[in-house]
Design a protein around this motif. Structure first.
Motif: not given
Ligand SMILES: NC(=O)c1ccc[n+]([C@@H]2O[C@H](COP(=O)([O-])OP(=O)(O)OC[C@H]3O[C@@H](n4cnc5c(N)ncnc54)[C@H](O)[C@@H]3O)[C@@H](O)[C@H]2O)c1
Length: 333
Positions: A94-99, A132-141, A193-199
């Motif tokens: 998610h972070i990389d998608s913004l970068l 797909s991912t649960r991320q697409l719901y955003g902040k839950p209502v 993946l354990m190499r970095h914390n962006r996933q």
């Protein structure tokens, strides 16, 4: 959960992103079933979880193509004649998608269209399961979040995964592709993946604990999340692939019960006997996409396909830590 075995025996399966965490776990399960022809395609994208060690012990029993599913010629060739496609290739961070929003657009949308076009032209009857991912719901209502919850992606990745879902469903409606969508929650387990914390925050917490380092919790660590052990996700993929009833549907996966990040970190410190916890203010870039408490309802897939998570967090974490104790050198750098 062995009811789907017969469905796959004697069939051919293509896994995109099959050298990654979930894809390779699925490949291993299919190989164990005996009599399934397993083909894996993976671009080994450097920032992602593709790892040749993930197919250690099964590499002679699968066909491997190191290549990109955005490559027309390659995918046209690969999709022809397969019975099932498990489509797991994509950008996860998610972070990389913004970068790097354009890269996320390319790999989560354009490339997905290339694959779907290949299916339309060369194998329109194929069964295709998209992660797909649960991320697409955003902040839950409201909680737990079910499939009726409104979508409001908090980042670029969520928007693109939503678009990719819709492509799959459109090709189902227009061209008869037998698509199913699974919206995954936080997955953890061996071969991640354990190499970095962006996933994934979980894999990073596991690494910090195992290394005796500080697990940093943003805010007070009270945010609740649900987790799935990877074997449970593999079960869901196979059940969705085997079910006609699932075609054209979207299903949430979800954890057995939510856990706060502070409780998760505590569990890891006690399981490993190492690591420390510290509370730290949210970094601005993380605060922007934080969604507060989140956990999903998996009632729909439970009643339609009989899926529910089986592995408890404690068992799943134990198995994961044991795996990385043995194979740390293949994942740490
Ligand atoms: N791991 C999670 O917690 C989680 C949560 C929600 C959704 N998902 C979804 O599950 C899927 C698999 O995730 P994962 O955790 O196994 O990630 P991963 O990074 O371990 O695996 C993804 C694999 O896809 C490959 N890949 C990426 N783009 C490709 C392309 N264009 N062509 C061929 N290969 C390509 C990468 O090289 C990598 O090996 C992803 O679609 C992800 O969005 C995962």
């Amino acid at each position: 959960m062995s009811e789907y075995f017969n469905e796959y025996r004697g069939r051919s399966v293509l896994i995109t992103g099959g050298l990654g965490f979930i894809g390779s776990s699925l490949a291993r399960r299919l190989v164990e079933m005996n009599g399934v022809e397993v083909c894996v395609v993976d671009a080994l994208r450097p920032e992602q979880g593709g790892n040749l060690f993930n197919i250690d012990g099964i590499k002679d029993r699968i066909k491997l193509h190191v290549g990109d599913i955005g490559d027309n010629e390659l995918v046209n060739h690969l999709v022809g004649g397969v019975d099932y496609i498990f489509n797991l290739a994509g950008n996860i961070s998610h972070i990389d998608s913004l970068l790097y929003p354009q890269q996320d657009l390319e790999n989560n949308c354009a490339v997905q269209l290339t694959l779907l076009e290949a299916c339309r032209q060369f194998n329109p009857q194929v069964k295709i399961v998209f992660t797909s991912t649960r991320q697409l719901y955003g902040k839950p209502v409201y909680l737990p979040v079910d499939e009726q919850h409104r979508v409001a992606p908090p980042d670029i990745n969520g928007i693109h995964k939503l678009a990719a879902e819709q492509y799959h469903l459109l090709y189902h409606r227009l061209y008869g592709l037998r698509s199913v969508i699974l919206r995954l929650t936080n997955v953890y387990g061996p071969r991640q993946l354990m190499r970095h914390n962006r996933q994934s925050f979980i894999s990073w917490f596991i690494r910090q604990a195992m290394d005796g380092e500080v697990i940093e919790l943003f805010g007070e660590g009270k945010q609740k999340r649900d987790l799935n052990y990877v074997d449970d996700v593999v079960d869901a993929l196979l059940l969705a692939g085997a079910s006609e009833q699932a075609e054209g549907e979207i299903f949430n996966l979800g954890g057995d019960r939510p856990v706060s990040l502070a409780d998760l970190a505590d569990k890891l410190v006690s399981l490993t006997g190492r690591g420390y916890i510290s509370l730290t203010p949210f970094p601005p870039e993380r605060q922007l996409i934080d969604i507060g408490n989140f956990y999903s309802s998996y009632r729909k897939i439970e009643s339609a396909l009989g899926w529910r998570p089986r592995v408890s967090i404690k068992d799943g974490l134990k198995r994961t830590i044991e795996f990385y104790e043995r194979h740390r050198s293949s994942y740490w750098s």
